[in-house]
Design an enzyme around this catalytic site. Structure first.
Site, short mmCIF file in Angstrom:
data_model
loop_
_atom_site.label_atom_id
_atom_site.label_comp_id
_atom_site.label_asym_id
_atom_site.label_seq_id
_atom_site.Cartn_x
_atom_site.Cartn_y
_atom_site.Cartn_z
N ASP A 127 37.38 37.63 41.30
CA ASP A 127 37.60 37.19 39.92
C ASP A 127 36.32 37.51 39.16
O ASP A 127 35.24 37.07 39.55
CB ASP A 127 37.87 35.68 39.92
CG ASP A 127 38.31 35.16 38.57
OD1 ASP A 127 37.82 35.67 37.54
OD2 ASP A 127 39.12 34.22 38.54
N ASP A 164 35.15 36.30 36.69
CA ASP A 164 34.42 35.12 36.22
C ASP A 164 33.49 34.53 37.30
O ASP A 164 32.74 33.59 37.03
CB ASP A 164 35.34 34.06 35.59
CG ASP A 164 36.18 33.26 36.59
OD1 ASP A 164 35.80 33.13 37.77
OD2 ASP A 164 37.24 32.75 36.17
N HIS A 221 44.58 35.64 37.86
CA HIS A 221 44.43 35.47 39.31
C HIS A 221 45.70 34.98 40.01
O HIS A 221 45.75 34.95 41.24
CB HIS A 221 43.24 34.57 39.63
CG HIS A 221 42.43 35.05 40.80
ND1 HIS A 221 41.14 34.65 41.04
CD2 HIS A 221 42.72 35.92 41.80
CE1 HIS A 221 40.69 35.24 42.14
NE2 HIS A 221 41.63 36.01 42.63
N HIS A 255 47.36 30.30 37.61
CA HIS A 255 46.19 31.05 38.10
C HIS A 255 45.15 30.13 38.75
O HIS A 255 44.25 30.63 39.42
CB HIS A 255 45.57 31.94 36.99
CG HIS A 255 44.73 31.21 35.98
ND1 HIS A 255 43.72 31.83 35.27
CD2 HIS A 255 44.74 29.93 35.55
CE1 HIS A 255 43.15 30.96 34.44
NE2 HIS A 255 43.76 29.81 34.60
N GLU A 293 41.16 38.95 36.03
CA GLU A 293 40.66 38.11 34.93
C GLU A 293 39.71 38.81 33.97
O GLU A 293 39.02 38.16 33.19
CB GLU A 293 40.02 36.81 35.47
CG GLU A 293 40.98 35.91 36.27
CD GLU A 293 41.98 35.11 35.42
OE1 GLU A 293 41.90 35.19 34.19
OE2 GLU A 293 42.84 34.44 36.03
N ASP A 303 34.63 33.80 42.96
CA ASP A 303 35.22 33.14 41.80
C ASP A 303 34.32 31.97 41.38
O ASP A 303 33.64 31.39 42.23
CB ASP A 303 36.60 32.59 42.22
CG ASP A 303 37.57 32.40 41.06
OD1 ASP A 303 37.15 31.91 40.01
OD2 ASP A 303 38.77 32.72 41.25
N ASP A 354 40.70 27.78 42.66
CA ASP A 354 42.09 28.26 42.54
C ASP A 354 42.99 27.77 43.67
O ASP A 354 43.87 28.49 44.14
CB ASP A 354 42.12 29.80 42.49
CG ASP A 354 41.48 30.37 41.22
OD1 ASP A 354 41.11 29.58 40.34
OD2 ASP A 354 41.36 31.61 41.14
N HIS A 403 35.89 29.43 40.25
CA HIS A 403 36.86 28.36 40.50
C HIS A 403 37.47 28.51 41.90
O HIS A 403 37.53 29.61 42.43
CB HIS A 403 38.00 28.42 39.47
CG HIS A 403 37.51 28.61 38.07
ND1 HIS A 403 37.33 29.86 37.50
CD2 HIS A 403 37.13 27.71 37.12
CE1 HIS A 403 36.88 29.71 36.26
NE2 HIS A 403 36.74 28.43 36.00
#
Ligand SMILES: [Mn+2]
Length: 324
Positions: A249, A251, A115, A160, A294, A143, A147, A145
């Site tokens: 992302d 994830d 990312h 990332h 990712e 995401d 980030d 996260h």
């Protein structure tokens, strides 16, 4: 079966033309393999599907860029950041590539990569949108996260986890070869950033989100309101007169749907919820660019094909595929 999108594009004149950048870069984190994602996605047929089923004219140089010629010989840590010059050099090049597509009023698709590459993609579209339309764009960041760590806040030093701090100007760096190339034309406003799917947010990040009033829909919100209402609220925050860059992302999805990724977190979006977000963003007619990042086909022999298939589905949905 699929058919071309009937949604009129509000901010790009060549909506059926798709600029594709394949970025085989993994230097924003420490696990090998995420650089193999673009070729895995392309081998799985994503570009053929976009051309044959959704009628896009694909503009792709046929390369998976790993930017080895731009990597520095020496790259010591700086402010705790790992491989800062490499990530800076790669994202600077990527920014120019994305800008070239976006400037010509094409839709842009970037296949990552980790990312950290969003520093390149978002800066490229933000600059093109300012020049072409004289306005700011919004970013929808899906995401697990946030980030948005500033270098000093990051425990891992992996870039990332930091792209949004640089892209919003919350983190700055004077050193020319470490993101010194980022100018005001490349940045986005914290008011135009919206998260969906968050569930693993660092303490300093939580504080930043609160301090700056950044719109964020966590998995708690998805559970509370349902994905339909969450997307509605996210789009209402952005407004109808703003171009959208979707940075997805993989994830953000639950590991059940996307296990092959560097930092999986349980309790995420279902694949249908992910596709739904992408479909709704497409329906706005405001989408100008998408990143898919990712996907790491090497991490899970069992889950790799599942994750790649999920990634292809998210891209198709954002680019106009519909169930009916
Ligand atoms: Mn991310």
């Amino acid at each position: 079966m699929t058919s071309p999108s009937t949604i009129p594009q509000k901010f790009i004149t060549k909506g059926n033309q798709l600029g594709v950048v394949a970025v085989g870069f993994s230097g924003g984190q420490c696990k090998q393999g995420v650089d193999a994602a673009p070729s895995a996605l392309i081998d799985a047929g994503i570009l053929n599907q976009l051309r044959d089923d959704l009628d896009y004219e694909i503009h792709h140089d046929g390369k998976i860029h790993n930017y080895t010629e731009f990597l520095p010989a020496s790259d010591p840590d700086h402010r705790g950041m790992k491989q800062p010059r490499a990530v800076s050099a790669v994202t600077e090049q990527l920014s120019k590539q994305v800008y070239e597509h976006a400037r010509e009023s094409k839709m842009v698709l970037t296949l990552g990569g980790d990312h950290s590459i969003a520093i390149g993609t978002i800066s490229g579209t933000a600059k093109a949108v300012r020049e072409r339309l004289g306005r700011e764009m919004a970013v929808i960041w899906v995401d697990a996260h946030a980030d948005i760590n500033r270098p000093e806040d990051s425990e891992s030093g992996n870039i990332h986890g930091m792209p949004l701090s640089f892209l919003t100007g919350l983190a700055k760096e004077e050193q020319k070869d470490i993101f010194g190339w980022l100018g005001p034309e490349h940045l986005i406003s914290t008011r135009k950033l919206v998260y969906i799917g968050l569930r693993d947010v660092d303490r300093a990040e939580k504080q930043l989100l609160r301090e700056h009033g950044i719109k964020a829909f966590s998995m708690h919100d998805v559970d509370k309101y349902g994905i339909g209402r969450v997307v509605e609220m996210a789009l209402a925050h952005i407004g109808q007169d703003t171009p959208i860059h979707l940075s997805f992302d993989v994830d953000g999805l639950d590991p059940q749907w996307a296990p092959s990724t560097g930092t999986p977190v349980r309790g995420g979006l279902t694949l249908r919820e992910g596709d739904f977000i992408a479909e709704c963003v497409h329906e706005t007619g405001s989408l100008i660019a998408m990143d898919l990042v990712e996907v790491n086909p090497s991490l899970e022999t069992m889950g790799a094909s599942e994750t790649i298939r999920a990634g292809c589905s998210l891209v198709r949905s954002a680019l106009g595929d519909t169930l009916l």
